[in-house]
Write an enzyme that holds these catalytic residues in place. Sequence first.
Site, PDB file in Angstrom:
ATOM      1  N   GLU A  43      45.392 -55.694  41.203  1.00  0.00           N
ATOM      2  CA  GLU A  43      45.284 -57.140  41.417  1.00  0.00           C
ATOM      3  C   GLU A  43      46.406 -57.700  42.281  1.00  0.00           C
ATOM      4  O   GLU A  43      46.223 -58.694  42.974  1.00  0.00           O
ATOM      5  CB  GLU A  43      45.238 -57.885  40.080  1.00  0.00           C
ATOM      6  N   PHE A 105      41.655 -60.217  22.441  1.00  0.00           N
ATOM      7  CA  PHE A 105      41.739 -59.088  23.351  1.00  0.00           C
ATOM      8  C   PHE A 105      41.853 -59.583  24.798  1.00  0.00           C
ATOM      9  O   PHE A 105      41.075 -60.407  25.244  1.00  0.00           O
ATOM     10  CB  PHE A 105      40.502 -58.191  23.208  1.00  0.00           C
ATOM     11  N   GLN A 106      42.824 -59.087  25.496  1.00  0.00           N
ATOM     12  CA  GLN A 106      43.114 -59.451  26.890  1.00  0.00           C
ATOM     13  C   GLN A 106      43.335 -60.950  27.069  1.00  0.00           C
ATOM     14  O   GLN A 106      43.034 -61.518  28.109  1.00  0.00           O
ATOM     15  CB  GLN A 106      42.015 -58.949  27.830  1.00  0.00           C
ATOM     16  N   LYS A 155      35.568 -67.623  29.432  1.00  0.00           N
ATOM     17  CA  LYS A 155      34.279 -66.966  29.661  1.00  0.00           C
ATOM     18  C   LYS A 155      33.107 -67.864  29.244  1.00  0.00           C
ATOM     19  O   LYS A 155      32.080 -67.902  29.922  1.00  0.00           O
ATOM     20  CB  LYS A 155      34.249 -65.659  28.873  1.00  0.00           C
ATOM     21  N   MET A 474      67.624 -50.563  53.205  1.00  0.00           N
ATOM     22  CA  MET A 474      68.334 -51.824  53.050  1.00  0.00           C
ATOM     23  C   MET A 474      69.288 -51.763  51.860  1.00  0.00           C
ATOM     24  O   MET A 474      70.386 -52.314  51.894  1.00  0.00           O
ATOM     25  CB  MET A 474      67.337 -52.975  52.902  1.00  0.00           C
TER      26      MET A 474
HETATM   27  C1  LIG Z   1      59.378 -55.451  44.567  1.00  0.00           C
HETATM   28  C2  LIG Z   1      60.744 -55.262  45.093  1.00  0.00           C
HETATM   29  N1  LIG Z   1      61.629 -54.494  44.422  1.00  0.00           N
HETATM   30  C3  LIG Z   1      62.879 -54.311  44.909  1.00  0.00           C
HETATM   31  C4  LIG Z   1      63.270 -54.905  46.075  1.00  0.00           C
HETATM   32  C5  LIG Z   1      64.688 -54.718  46.600  1.00  0.00           C
HETATM   33  N2  LIG Z   1      64.666 -54.009  47.903  1.00  0.00           N
HETATM   34  C6  LIG Z   1      64.758 -54.681  49.069  1.00  0.00           C
HETATM   35  S1  LIG Z   1      64.646 -53.654  50.397  1.00  0.00           S
HETATM   36  C7  LIG Z   1      64.506 -52.302  49.411  1.00  0.00           C
HETATM   37  C8  LIG Z   1      64.373 -50.933  50.003  1.00  0.00           C
HETATM   38  C9  LIG Z   1      63.155 -50.789  50.844  1.00  0.00           C
HETATM   39  O1  LIG Z   1      63.041 -49.456  51.265  1.00  0.00           O
HETATM   40  P1  LIG Z   1      62.001 -49.042  52.363  1.00  0.00           P
HETATM   41  O2  LIG Z   1      60.686 -49.610  52.055  1.00  0.00           O
HETATM   42  O3  LIG Z   1      62.045 -47.573  52.550  1.00  0.00           O
HETATM   43  O4  LIG Z   1      62.529 -49.813  53.647  1.00  0.00           O
HETATM   44  P2  LIG Z   1      63.822 -49.515  54.549  1.00  0.00           P
HETATM   45  O5  LIG Z   1      64.866 -50.496  54.138  1.00  0.00           O
HETATM   46  O6  LIG Z   1      64.248 -48.113  54.315  1.00  0.00           O
HETATM   47  O7  LIG Z   1      63.352 -49.753  55.937  1.00  0.00           O
HETATM   48  C10 LIG Z   1      64.569 -52.655  48.071  1.00  0.00           C
HETATM   49  C11 LIG Z   1      64.504 -51.705  46.948  1.00  0.00           C
HETATM   50  C12 LIG Z   1      62.325 -55.724  46.728  1.00  0.00           C
HETATM   51  N3  LIG Z   1      62.620 -56.384  47.837  1.00  0.00           N
HETATM   52  N4  LIG Z   1      61.068 -55.866  46.239  1.00  0.00           N
END
Ligand SMILES: Cc1ncc(C[n+]2csc(CCOP(=O)(O)OP(=O)(O)O)c2C)c(N)n1
Lengths: 576, 172
Positions: A43, A105-106, A155, A474
């Site tokens: 979803e 439920f749900q 529902k 990042m």
């Molecule tokens: C749902 C979610 N969880 C954690 C983060 C924190 N976060 C930001 S960038 C990142 C790493 C992303 O890695 P990747 O997709 O390999 O991209 P890269 O930076 O290596 O290009 C994380 C964990 C986020 N932005 N969103």
Amino acid sequence: MVVQALVDLGVDTVFGYPGGAVLPIYDALYKHPTIKHILVRHEQAATHAAEGYARSTGKPGVVLVTSGPGATNAVTGITDALLDSIPMVVLTGQVPTTLIGTDAFQECDTVGITRHCTKHNYLVMDPDRLGPIMHEAFHIATHGRPGPVVIDIPKNVQVATGTYSVPEFIQHNSYRPQVEPDADAIAQAIDMIAAAERPIFYTGGGIINAGPDASAALRQLVSLTGAPITSTLMGLGAFPADDPKWLGMLGMHGTYEANMAMNRADLIIAVGARFDDRVTGRLDAFSPDSKKIHIDIDRSSINKIVPVDLAVVGDAGRALDALIAAWGDKGHKARDLGEWWRRVDGWRATRCLDFPEKKEPDADIMPQRAVKALFDATRGMDPIITTEVGQHQMWAAQHFGFFAPNRWLTSGGLGTMGYGFPAAVGAQIANPNRLVICIAGEASLQMNIQEMGTVSQYRLPVKIFILNNEWMGMVRQWQELTYESRYSNSYSDSLPDFVKLADAYGWTGLRIDTLGQLEDGIAKMIDTPGPVIVDCRVAQLANCFPMIPSGAAHTDMILQPNDITGTMDDEAKALV
Amino acid sequence: MKIKTEAGERHVLAITVDNEAGVLAKITGLFTARGYNIESLTVADITADHALSRITIVTSGPPPIIDQIIAQLDRLVPVHKVVDLTDAGETHVEREIALVKVAGTGDKRIEALRMADVFRAKVVDTTLTSFIFEITGTSDKVDRFIALMRECGLVEVGRTGVVAIARGPEAL
Ligand SMILES: Cc1ncc(C[n+]2csc(CCOP(=O)(O)OP(=O)(O)O)c2C)c(N)n1
Ligand SMILES: [Mg+2]
């Protein structure tokens, strides 16, 4: 009745996933002649796909999910749409009214859970209210500052025989956003613009939301005034990237020229942008000597973070039109901004987006190079680009040029990993004949990788271009900057073989390992019909520059990797 | 590392909203989510058809925050109108009711009754060993009365919170 309302509202596509509490609606959708239902695999993906659909078309995205887990899975995408002002209507099933509050439920308290991540939400207790609420919900989602609206439908209300009524004309009794800008404010604004010696336009996602005409008006006003322009991440595409007045994106990973120009300007004209912390950097050092005009449809965005000198509440497009008209009426002429441009060009000369690279065919691919190559290869094809979240997102924003609105889909406000791929699915559904590419990180992609099945089912020619650095790049970059390179849990271990995965889903999988293979690999991706996943191996330890470290001012940009310091104090860490 | 908070001035906001489920949760949720103060909150429907409610909120913060609170409230879909009654100085009337239960015998009991008289508090219930006083006034006055009652055997207090209305002939 729900489906009838959707038809009347002009909905052609619904992204959803069935379950017990929405079976009556699903039955009404069975073999429906005009409404196409796209069955996702999770979803959350339905909500991001709806965002992709909305962002690429300007029409509201529609989502249909079941009660309980269906609704809770949708929450991330709903929140994402709230922060990025995306028009979206989410229909959630609910247990029958007689069971509400019994931990049935749900059952979950969907209106409670979504109260603060929607623009508005409804629990429909009376079948006669269903029709009016559906129409009102679409009105609210698309008027004023757009956003997500949830309609929770028990529902028994779905199956009840109520009277379906369509409001003739929706004039909501309390929600009436100001669209038309105040004429006095416009007059004052245009005088300030005409008088400025160092003006700069700072634009945001609001211009995109205001429709393509707003982007056209922006171009006209910028050319009338001759002022430089920068934009936020969400605003890319409103102004063409090859225009000499374009300074590139501003903010944490923006260009040196954009940030310096903001800092030294004597007038900032903010249009549909909200002075986000990733944009302003250290607040007390943000553009200290400028007057500020803020044009925004949402009054609460004005003076929220940065006090401004002149507020113009209204639709960005209408305001820009009014400014253009006022410019002409008052007989303003563009000033000689030569001195200002000389300074801007001086900052430009640092060539802040340049990056070190080796040129041999067997060299590692710099991720920036990969984005540039993708940009060059798709020029003239008017592609729609989506991204996940991370370094690759910033490199895409920096090195991919956009020339028109609704071509750049990214999760800005919430920064949701897992957004990009389903958003590409939604954009491709809405634009079946366009080239849609998701620029992904290997970590983010895995957050909604199950949607490969959706793409196969509907034979969508979506392309995923992974900048695979085997790191949550990042996160690793921040750990280098802030935590002396203690790489706690930021390595992308146990990655799947993306080429084999493509095979498993009936896609085409390609792998690019070296610089010499880059161009051919990209060409092959574009030329291959159907969905393609490209595992583009890039230099693993490349970092994204320039960068304003957290808690720093626009003037303290890190331009080069060796400007990095190893640690930060707690104050700075807390700002992350 | 210390987290700083800013002091501010007290404001009384009158908010007209649709009288529907969830409105109060939306408003109080906005205050908690954005870290605004609520010092007092009262709500009741105010029209014959029960369509509208009036919420009075006493909050505090520096002027830009108050401005932001008003703008944030104003953009909520079920909110019709937000008025800062404090805006133009002493141009509004504020009242609060408290029920104050005091128990005791002898001198303390007599003293409580005398004090209540001074404050024009009414006795609304009495036993041989207790009184319940009803007092109406500004929050300040109610505070002072309650402080005095502490010396006279105070056992329980219930307060309504502030309702307020602007002076003069006009409606909001
Ligand atoms: C749902 C979610 N969880 C954690 C983060 C924190 N976060 C930001 S960038 C990142 C790493 C992303 O890695 P990747 O997709 O390999 O991209 P890269 O930076 O290596 O290009 C994380 C964990 C986020 N932005 N969103
Ligand atoms: Mg990565």
